[in-house]
Scaffold this motif. Structure first.
Motif, PDB file in Angstrom:
ATOM      1  N   LEU A   1      10.990  79.461   7.278  1.00 16.86           N
ATOM      2  CA  LEU A   1      10.660  78.241   8.006  1.00 16.86           C
ATOM      3  C   LEU A   1      11.551  78.172   9.238  1.00 16.86           C
ATOM      4  CD1 LEU A   1       9.140  75.375   7.746  1.00 16.86           C
ATOM      5  CD2 LEU A   1      11.350  74.584   6.978  1.00 16.86           C
TER       6      LEU A   1
ATOM      7  N   GLU B   1      24.834  82.464   4.400  1.00 13.37           N
ATOM      8  CA  GLU B   1      23.906  81.357   4.612  1.00 13.37           C
ATOM      9  C   GLU B   1      22.488  81.797   4.258  1.00 13.37           C
ATOM     10  OE1 GLU B   1      24.426  78.795   7.964  1.00 13.37           O
ATOM     11  OE2 GLU B   1      22.348  79.089   8.561  1.00 13.37           O
ATOM     12  N   ALA B   2      21.774  80.941   3.529  1.00 13.37           N
ATOM     13  CA  ALA B   2      20.417  81.297   3.106  1.00 13.37           C
ATOM     14  C   ALA B   2      19.393  80.791   4.113  1.00 13.37           C
ATOM     15  CB  ALA B   2      20.142  80.698   1.734  1.00 13.37           C
ATOM     16  N   ARG B   3      18.280  81.511   4.257  1.00  9.64           N
ATOM     17  CA  ARG B   3      17.194  81.042   5.110  1.00  9.64           C
ATOM     18  C   ARG B   3      16.448  79.934   4.403  1.00  9.64           C
ATOM     19  NH1 ARG B   3      15.986  84.516   9.294  1.00  9.64           N
ATOM     20  NH2 ARG B   3      14.900  82.658  10.049  1.00  9.64           N
ATOM     21  N   VAL B   4      15.846  79.057   5.183  1.00 14.12           N
ATOM     22  CA  VAL B   4      14.988  78.022   4.602  1.00 14.12           C
ATOM     23  C   VAL B   4      13.579  78.601   4.527  1.00 14.12           C
ATOM     24  CG1 VAL B   4      14.091  75.697   4.846  1.00 14.12           C
ATOM     25  CG2 VAL B   4      16.406  76.221   5.589  1.00 14.12           C
ATOM     26  N   ALA B   5      12.947  78.441   3.368  1.00  7.99           N
ATOM     27  CA  ALA B   5      11.620  79.021   3.171  1.00  7.99           C
ATOM     28  C   ALA B   5      10.573  77.927   3.021  1.00  7.99           C
ATOM     29  CB  ALA B   5      11.620  79.909   1.938  1.00  7.99           C
TER      30      ALA B   5
END
Lengths: 74, 394
Positions: free
Chosen positions: A72, A53-57
């Motif tokens: 974020l 899962e990717a972080r939200v930036a």
């Protein structure tokens, strides 16, 4: 092959390979080569499916107009 | 009025001595005259409706409009102060015919006649916003920005998605929720901008420009939640539409409620009814892709085993000696297959081709075994280890 269409390319080629294998006009050498290519493409495609899962930036621009990304909290 | 000859003995140069009301005065000062003209201008008609076309409108001082109103023969300069223009939301496009409620006056400092306007109504029977919308749409259409041929397809499996929207509010949250559910490894990048109010146009244009400077972005969503129609005005502004059109990756617009269509929606490559729907359109469903992949994997395996079964049947029909020789060959090959099937990765792809062989195929994929399969001029391809050569029959 990491762009947004690498997976599209792999899926499309896999379809092609499977269709060729399902016909009768390949000799065994060709069938093996296609199978091998298919295995490689399946593996590459699976990798895309199991990525973490990717972080939200969030984009931040500093006074000099340089852009950077911060995580974020959502 | 009669006038005495200049330089007469009585001394007062302009005193006509004929009993006019100013007869006892010397020359007026400029300020006095200007004040009189101002008074005259303001009282001769008072506040009045005037009909004409608005031209040369410029905005200064955070919202005050300076323009002229004209008809075929005359024009008058006008000012509309900020407190009145604020109610208008959008400026009338050049040449719009309006009714103007205004009071004529004179600006003494500049010696200019002005109409001070307090209200402006378009004569066309539609609102000013609608007029501005139509005018901007015409301009965008003329420049080809609404051309359906311009629309680009979205990438099927994007890795990174830029989202131009407000950092506050639920829009980003909704998009993140949907995207994570569908494909958790898709990277989302918020590019913050105000989406309503005076700064919205500038901030949206700046944010869309930033998308260009980020690396690795595959698609861009421009989003705003539902609101009153007036809150969506920035998305009808020409600079925002042009900035959306200038984004080099495909764009998806999701502005307002499902029933609101903005010009940004028309310029973007795809319009989504809501921000959540934009995320659904942009981010593919991982489970569906996994299912498709599983089906391909099983067809791949059964395709090859069917191939080997056919070869076995053929062998069974051959004479024992020939069969024995071929069987040995097949056994060796089957070992290769089994190693591969077991997931062994040591063999390089296209092992056969790497030894210098090529496979000639017609365009429909048929393997070419006899020269007669290729008619003169027919295209075919030769696959070699490092790629495919296009060829044509002689």
């Amino acid at each position: 092959m990491t762009g947004p269409d690498a997976l599209t390319g792999n899926l499309r080629r896999l379809e092609e390979i499977v269709r060729m294998l399902e016909r009768d006009d390949l000799d065994l050498d060709q069938a093996l080569a296609l199978f091998e290519e298919g295995v490689g493409r399946l593996r590459a495609a699976k990798e895309r499916l199991t990525e973490a899962e990717a972080r939200v930036a969030r984009v931040v621009e500093d006074a000099a107009g340089v852009l950077s990304l911060t995580d974020l909290d959502d | 009025m009669t006038r005495r000859s200049l330089g007469g003995p009585s001394g007062d140069l302009f005193d006509d001595g004929a009993g006019s009301k100013r007869s006892t005065r010397a020359a007026l000062t400029v300020t006095e005259l200007a004040a009189e003209l101002k008074h005259a201008a303001e009282t001769v008609t008072g506040q009045v409706w005037v009909k004409g076309e608005v031209i040369g409108l410029k905005e200064y001082g955070g919202g005050t409009w300076y323009f002229a109103i004209r008809d075929a023969e005359s024009q008058l300069r006008c000012v509309m102060w900020r407190s009145y223009t604020q109610r208008m939301k959008v400026a009338p496009p050049e040449g719009t015919e309006v009714y103007l409620l205004a009071t004529p006056t004179v600006w003494p400092q500049r010696g200019e006649l002005r109409l001070t306007a307090v209200a402006m109504l378009p004569t066309a029977g539609v609102g000013m916003q609608q007029l501005a919308f139509e005018r901007t749409r015409e301009v965008l259409e003329r420049d080809g920005l609404l051309d359906p041929g311009r629309k680009r397809p979205l990438p099927s499996y994007p890795r990174a998605v830029a989202v131009v929207t407000s950092p506050d509010g639920v829009v980003m949250h909704d998009i993140v929720t949907v995207a994570r559910r569908r494909w958790p490894s898709v990277r989302l990048v918020l590019v913050p901008a105000r989406v309503q109010g005076e700064e919205a146009v500038d901030q949206l244009v700046a944010a869309l420009g930033m998308v260009e400077r980020l690396s690795g972005i595959d698609v861009c969503i421009v989003a705003r939640g539902g609101g009153a129609r007036d809150d969506l005005l920035a998305f009808n502004a020409e600079p925002v539409c042009r900035a959306v059109a200038a984004v080099t990756v495909p764009t998806v617009s999701a502005v307002g409620h499902e029933t609101d269509v903005t010009l940004t929606d028309l310029v973007a490559d795809l319009r989504a009814p809501t921000p959540s729907a934009a995320a659904e359109l942009v981010v593919p469903d991982r489970r569906a892709t996994a299912a498709a992949l599983a089906s391909l994997a099983s067809r791949l395996a059964s395709g090859l085993s069917r191939r080997t079964t056919l070869t076995n049947e053929r062998l069974a029909r051959l004479s024992d000696r020939a069969a024995a020789a071929l069987k040995a060959n097949l056994a060796a090959r089957r070992q290769v297959f089994e190693r591969l099937a077991a997931g062994l990765e040591a063999l390089s792809p296209l092992a056969v081709l790497s030894r210098g062989y090529g496979i000639a195929q017609l365009e429909n994929g048929t393997v070419i075994r006899r020269p007669a399969q290729v008619t003169p001029g027919e295209r075919f391809t030769v696959r070699v280890a490092e790629g495919t050569i296009r060829a044509r029959g002689e």
